[in-house]
Design an enzyme around this catalytic site. Structure first.
Site, PDB file in Angstrom:
ATOM      1  N   ARG A 173      41.310  13.486  57.039  1.00  0.00           N
ATOM      2  CA  ARG A 173      40.422  12.882  58.036  1.00  0.00           C
ATOM      3  C   ARG A 173      40.971  13.057  59.443  1.00  0.00           C
ATOM      4  O   ARG A 173      40.237  12.997  60.423  1.00  0.00           O
ATOM      5  CB  ARG A 173      40.236  11.399  57.712  1.00  0.00           C
TER       6      ARG A 173
ATOM      7  N   VAL B 140      30.011  10.931  58.326  1.00  0.00           N
ATOM      8  CA  VAL B 140      30.796  11.387  57.174  1.00  0.00           C
ATOM      9  C   VAL B 140      32.248  10.947  57.276  1.00  0.00           C
ATOM     10  O   VAL B 140      32.732  10.569  58.340  1.00  0.00           O
ATOM     11  CB  VAL B 140      30.708  12.924  57.034  1.00  0.00           C
ATOM     12  N   GLU B 141      32.941  11.010  56.137  1.00  0.00           N
ATOM     13  CA  GLU B 141      34.349  10.633  56.010  1.00  0.00           C
ATOM     14  C   GLU B 141      34.627   9.235  56.558  1.00  0.00           C
ATOM     15  O   GLU B 141      35.619   8.992  57.241  1.00  0.00           O
ATOM     16  CB  GLU B 141      35.261  11.677  56.682  1.00  0.00           C
ATOM     17  N   GLY B 142      33.730   8.317  56.246  1.00  0.00           N
ATOM     18  CA  GLY B 142      33.862   6.935  56.696  1.00  0.00           C
ATOM     19  C   GLY B 142      32.989   6.678  57.892  1.00  0.00           C
ATOM     20  O   GLY B 142      33.328   7.072  59.011  1.00  0.00           O
TER      21      GLY B 142
END
Length: 826
Positions: A380, A502-504
């Site tokens: 991330r 995305v990704e949190g």
């Protein structure tokens, strides 16, 4: 008032020395010394002074006798701590355990060691990585035509897919012994940054196989057989990977995942009675899913027949499955905001796989969420921050030049204060993004897996990209909203919400993850107290809790003294690791680190588990921690680059902005603290003289904006790493060319205007010729003006199309089309 100050001084000094592990006699001596000075200064208060001293001794001396202290204080405190300790799910615990603590631990300490930060290596690619960036990456960018990709093909061209495979773009993180490139995190980040400045679709296609996905999971946890089989094929591009985690019922809440696997026996590959799993799932939003040949899958595993042991619910588990396995359905494509990277749903119905398809083998059953969180802690921090930085650098270079080229009311629009204000943000945010990107990548290359800092990088850089592109669109106006091959900004602007999501998702990341994880992971004592409270051995639990508790008390009182002293003194006594214009900012961030540590500490102490549910307070604390990290990264970047004087406005704007935001965030916590008296007390301790930071002033903003309005070394450093086309007809090349020509012609234009105002010349035909004959400008200057006008006109042109354009082109046709033949790996 004098009495109160003296008592406070006695407590602060005594406990500060105790926290520094000073012997009892030393702090007792200092306490008595302060008391004696007080007696001499105010002899009429001798009786009350003596009573206060006795009270202090009765309070402090028993605390040095550990068995007595544990019985009187620690046992009772442990009981209360267990009552207020927030419940923690298994997925929360695994997320908390993932990754490492790095510079964030220093910021949480309240006294960051700046020498440690500056001693970390200067970001630098090795020769092999730089050659790849200058060679295959440059060639890839030359091959990309983002308008054709996003409007005509809705995909990368076949030649680009082949080039990505042949050059190893899908194996950047895979070790060389498996045929990969084995690049550093900094190289990975730099490659994505450059590609993102040319095409978001291509950047996403490259970054996903090198981020959270099968390759990294195999490298960390795979069996030797799995590594030997898959990693060479992934590195060559013979296999295209995807990872299926998100589904209709489970996004941020992974514990709600309905996708399941059941341990059973079945026939497989010509063999009977094979022990394996029968899987059922429904996933969506899976990048590279429509073209993937191998699918990573997250699911909950159950063993109702106890074929593996007594436990029925085995937890979240990960498997790697070829997409041609019977029962798998690759769904139709999604089209995320017309950014046509391959993305879509997939399902599995009664898909049987053997146990050895579990990533890491059967011994990794139930460890899936921890594995994902550990990979996410690093991944991330690279991909989305790099993509965001690429967009910021492109906007800074293109829009800054446009603001000098475009004129209204006979003046470049960049000279209007409203535009200047936006340009300053654009330049400074890009400076901040690149500083965070390179510093965080350096940490990863040092072996760190900074879970909290990666969340800070992802959240803040995608938000800064949103602000930068909004400003760039505002400045360029109509030229930015007309789609077409000439438009450099529109597709990046369209794709902003994808990176935000995305990704949190950013709301979740800010309100729950950054401070929620940071408070537990980075605080020097909280996690030790929680672990002690969970210890089932009563005696050992009290002993461990006692050590952590009193170290924590000393830490807190030390920060009380530090915060108050630094607030009263303006942090002037703090030793900066450097001299020069950056020194003051090191001092101020030290002060804000102490203030943050104190506010965070007392908020956790007074609210306990309630703070977890107070997401607005948690979000403000996350903002303060984020700005401490951003400021740290900017100071390191400035130092690593040799403290160039030209870049000083960018550093100053960034630091002033960060300090003001930290102040605003902390005061927001204090104003909204549920216990009003706590907020008032903390405000006195952290901001005893009121507001200290006012943010960047207008003059500083003007100096930062001016760096984008003309060719300079600072502009080149700020935008270094993006694709600069050599084709003179390319939009960015035209913009750069026009900027140089417009700047070169301005002196002659000013001379002409002065002559016209002085009636030395009259406007009309042959003005330039007459100006040359009159000696007002030179022949070279006269030639520069029409050249600049021509270059300006080319930049100001926008795309137009036939009236019937687009009628026959329905994007929905592409979402239902079968997978293109060129994307299917043989």
């Amino acid at each position: 008032m004098i009495s109160f100050v003296v008592v406070l001084a006695i407590i602060a000094i005594a406990w500060t020395l105790w926290y520094q592990r000073a012997p009892l006699w030393l702090w007792s001596f200092l306490t008595a010394a302060i008391w004696l000075i007080w007696v001499l200064a105010a002899p009429d208060l001798r009786i009350s002074q003596t009573l206060i001293l006795i009270s202090l001794l009765l309070l402090f001396v028993p605390l040095q006798i550990r068995p007595l202290r544990r019985r009187l204080v620690s046992e009772k405190a442990l009981f209360q701590f267990r009552r207020v300790m927030p419940p923690m799910s298994q997925t929360e615990q695994e997320a908390l355990d993932a990754g490492t603590v790095w510079w964030d631990g220093e910021l949480f300490s309240g006294r960051p060691n700046w020498h440690t930060l500056l001693a970390y290596p200067r970001p630098k690619l090795n020769a092999r990585e730089q050659a790849f960036l200058d060679g295959p990456v440059e060639q890839l960018c030359t091959m990309l035509n983002d308008w054709e990709i996003t409007h005509e093909h809705y995909d990368l061209p076949p030649a680009v897919w082949d080039f990505l495979r042949q050059q190893g773009f899908f194996g950047m993180i895979i070790p060389r012994r498996f045929g990969g490139l084995e690049f550093s995190a900094l190289a990975h980040s730099s490659i994505v940054t450059k590609i993102a400045s040319r095409s978001t679709t291509a950047a996403v296609t490259v970054m996903v196989p090198n981020s959270l996905g099968p390759a990294e999971l195999l490298m960390r946890y795979g069996t030797d057989a799995q590594k030997d089989h898959y990693l060479p094929r992934l590195a060559r591009g013979d296999e295209i990977p995807c990872f299926a985690l998100t589904g209709p019922e489970a996004g941020s809440d992974a514990a709600a995942m309905p996708d399941s696997g059941v341990v059973c026996r079945a026939s497989f590959d010509g063999k009977d009675n094979v022990l394996g799993l029968r899987l059922n799932w429904n996933k969506r939003y899976i990048t590279l899913g429509p073209v993937a040949t191998v699918l990573g899958l997250a699911f909950k595993l159950y063993d109702p027949d106890h074929l593996l042991g007594d436990e029925e619910e085995r937890g979240i588990t990960l498997a790697l499955i070829p997409t041609d396995t019977p029962g798998i359905t690759i769904g139709r494509r999604h089209l995320p905001l017309n950014i046509p990277f391959q993305n879509g749903p997939n399902q599995g119905k009664d898909v049987f796989i053997p146990l050895d398809w579990i990533i890491g083998g059967p011994q990794r059953i139930g460890e899936g969420w921890r594995m994902l969180m550990e990979c996410l802690a690093a991944g991330r921090a690279i991909s989305l921050p790099a993509l965001s930085t690429g967009a910021g650098k492109l906007a800074s270079r293109a829009t800054g030049a446009y603001a000098r080229i475009r004129r209204q009311f006979k003046s470049p629009i960049g000279h209007f204060e409203g535009v200047e204000e936006a340009l300053a943000r654009l330049a400074a945010f890009t400076y901040q993004m690149d500083a965070v990107r390179t510093t965080t990548a350096t940490g990863i290359d040092l072996g760190e897996q900074p879970a909290v800092l990666s969340a800070i990088a992802k959240y803040n850089l995608t938000e800064m990209m949103r602000r930068v592109l909004n400003d760039a669109m505002d400045i360029q106006g109509g030229s930015a909203i007309c789609m077409g091959p000439r438009n450099l900004l529109a597709r990046a602007y369209q794709g902003i919400p994808i990176s935000i999501t995305v990704e949190g998702a950013n709301i979740l990341t800010r309100s729950l993850i950054i401070f929620g994880q940071g408070a537990l992971r980075c605080h020097p004592y909280i996690l030790a107290e929680i672990d002690a409270a969970r210890d089932n051995d009563r005696v050992r639990s009290v002993q461990r809790f006692d050590r952590a508790l009193f170290a924590h008390i000393g830490f807190t009182l030390s920060n009380v003294a530090r915060s108050l002293f630094l607030g009263l003194s303006g942090a002037r006594a703090v030793r900066a690791p450097v001299s020069g214009p950056a020194a003051g900012y090191f001092r101020q961030f030290t002060r804000m680190s102490a203030a943050f540590a104190l506010v965070a500490d007392l908020s956790m102490l007074t609210l306990g588990g309630e703070l977890k549910r107070r997401e607005k307070l948690s979000g403000r604390l996350a903002d303060a921690l984020s700005q401490l990290y951003i400021g740290s990264c900017c100071l390191k970047r400035f130092h690593d680059q040799g403290s160039p004087a030209e870049d000083l406005p960018l550093l100053q704007w960034s630091c002033e902005h960060a300090l003001q935001n930290i102040q605003s965030s902390l005061l927001g916590v204090l104003r909204n603290h549920p216990l009003g008296w706590v907020g008032i007390l903390l405000r006195v301790l952290t901001f005893p003289l009121g507001h200290s930071y006012r943010g960047p002033n207008d003059l500083l903003g003007q100096r930062a904006a001016n760096l984008l309005l003309q060719p300079s070394a600072a502009r080149e450093r700020l935008t270094k790493g993006i694709y600069l086309p050599s084709d003179e007809g390319a939009t960015l090349a035209r913009v750069d060319d026009a900027l140089h020509k417009v700047v070169a012609a301005e002196a002659a234009e000013h001379a002409l205007r002065r002559a016209l105002r002085a009636n030395q010349l009259s406007d009309g035909p042959d003005l330039l010729t007459r100006a040359v004959h009159a000696g007002i400008i030179s022949a070279a200057q006269a030639a520069a003006i029409p050249a600049a006008d021509k270059a300006r006109a080319q930049v100001l042109e926008v795309d137009d199309f036939d009236r019937a354009f687009g009628i026959a082109q329905d994007p929905l046709e592409y979402t239902s089309a079968p997978r293109p033949a060129h994307n299917v790996v043989p």
